[in-house]
Design an enzyme around this catalytic site. Structure first.
Site, short mmCIF file in Angstrom:
data_model
loop_
_atom_site.label_atom_id
_atom_site.label_comp_id
_atom_site.label_asym_id
_atom_site.label_seq_id
_atom_site.Cartn_x
_atom_site.Cartn_y
_atom_site.Cartn_z
NE ARG A 169 40.64 29.16 16.96
CZ ARG A 169 41.95 29.35 16.88
NH1 ARG A 169 42.64 29.64 17.96
NH2 ARG A 169 42.58 29.27 15.72
CB SER A 218 38.29 28.38 11.29
OG SER A 218 39.54 28.59 10.65
CD GLU A 300 37.82 28.77 15.27
OE1 GLU A 300 38.43 29.80 14.94
OE2 GLU A 300 38.28 27.63 15.12
#
Length: 311
Positions: A169, A218, A300
């Site tokens: 990520r 998310s 995130e």
């Protein structure tokens, strides 16, 4: 009027452009200047002539973003139709930074190439590279060959994936670099089988995620350090939703913000949330999870801009 000079452009410059309607969360204040370049040359010329001290922020479709209520200082750049082309040659796929991930997956599948993991990822190719987006055990870095960027001085460079520092990520792009395209080496597959796989993935996503609500995907990275594989042997002990549930924060609210009841790792604007509500709830979740488990959740969702003046 802005406090800095704006170079002439062939695209569109808008001062004090509210950004709330450009993000999936529907929150956020204005950009000092909002620039929609006509094409890569227009973007390069603008960056070359713009005062280097002026902050620049490239924005995709706002799918993984909270813009704070005070807005963004400097210039927000959003690329459009002349940055969303796709070229397929053999097993090589070159896609413009503004092209939607889902479109790349579909076009590749039609050509018998497997980039199916992109089908359920909201956002653009530029964002997928920046965040090393992935799902079902495959990440952008696994298939990325190189990117083309325009630097803050207006120069254009080709950067191989080995120079991008891609991890779970995240990536490490050079300071000020703006992605304009990405080139992938895609595995081959049967077009019909690839299409069916994408249909199955979409069905599974819609069954488990609040796709009709105002979310930004998310909220937190999985503490395990990898995304869900979607396989039967996938474990959940260190999934973000699991530690949020264990901390009792599913359904928690602040103002108009809520941790979604359907999937507790989806921070949601239930109708009238401010960016401060959303970020505040996210931070409250992080504290509760840490207090209950010792785990520090990492955001995130990208959060940018300034708080409202009264905050």
């Amino acid at each position: 009027m802005t406090e800095f000079a704006l170079p002439p452009v062939r695209g569109t410059l808008t001062e004090n452009r509210n950004l709330a309607d450009l993000t999936w969360m529907r929150v956020g204040g204005p950009a000092d200047v909002f620039f929609q370049p006509a094409d890569p040359d227009d973007l390069a010329d603008f960056l070359k002539e713009l005062d280097p001290a002026v902050p620049v922020f490239p924005m995709g479709v706002g799918s993984n973003l909270i813009v704070r209520d005070g807005g963004i200082r400097g210039v927000v750049i959003r690329m459009g139709r002349n940055f969303n082309g796709i070229e397929i040659d053999g097993t090589t796929v070159k896609a413009g930074a503004a092209l939607l991930d889902a479109m790349v997956a579909r076009k590749a599948a039609d050509a018998g190439l497997d980039l199916t993991f992109l089908r359920t990822i909201p956002g653009t190719i530029g964002g997928a590279v920046t965040m090393n987006a992935g799902c079902y055990g495959t990440y952008t870095a696994d298939v990325l060959r190189e990117i083309e960027v325009i630097m803050r001085d207006g120069s254009r460079q080709i950067l191989p994936v080995s120079e991008l520092g891609m991890q779970y990520r995240q990536s490490s792009l050079p300071e000020g670099a703006i992605i304009i395209s990405a080139t992938f080496d895609a595995p081959e597959g049967d077009p019909e089988a690839l299409r069916q796989r994408m249909e199955d993935q979409l069905k599974k996503r819609d069954e488990t995620q609040p796709t009709k609500d105002r979310t930004a995907g998310s909220t937190f990275r999985n503490p395990a350090g990898y995304s869900s594989t979607g396989q039967a042997d996938d474990t959940h002990e260190l999934k973000a939703w699991k530690v949020i549930d264990d901390a009792g924060m599913r359904g928690a609210t602040i103002g108009g913000a809520v941790m979604n009841e359907k999937h507790s790792n989806f921070l949601t604007n239930a109708g009238d949330a401010t960016a401060a509500d959303l970020e505040g709830l996210g931070e409250a979740v992080r504290k509760k999870v840490y207090d209950s488990s010792g785990i520090t959740l990492q955001w995130e969702i990208m959060r940018v801009g300034e708080p409202a003046p009264s905050e």
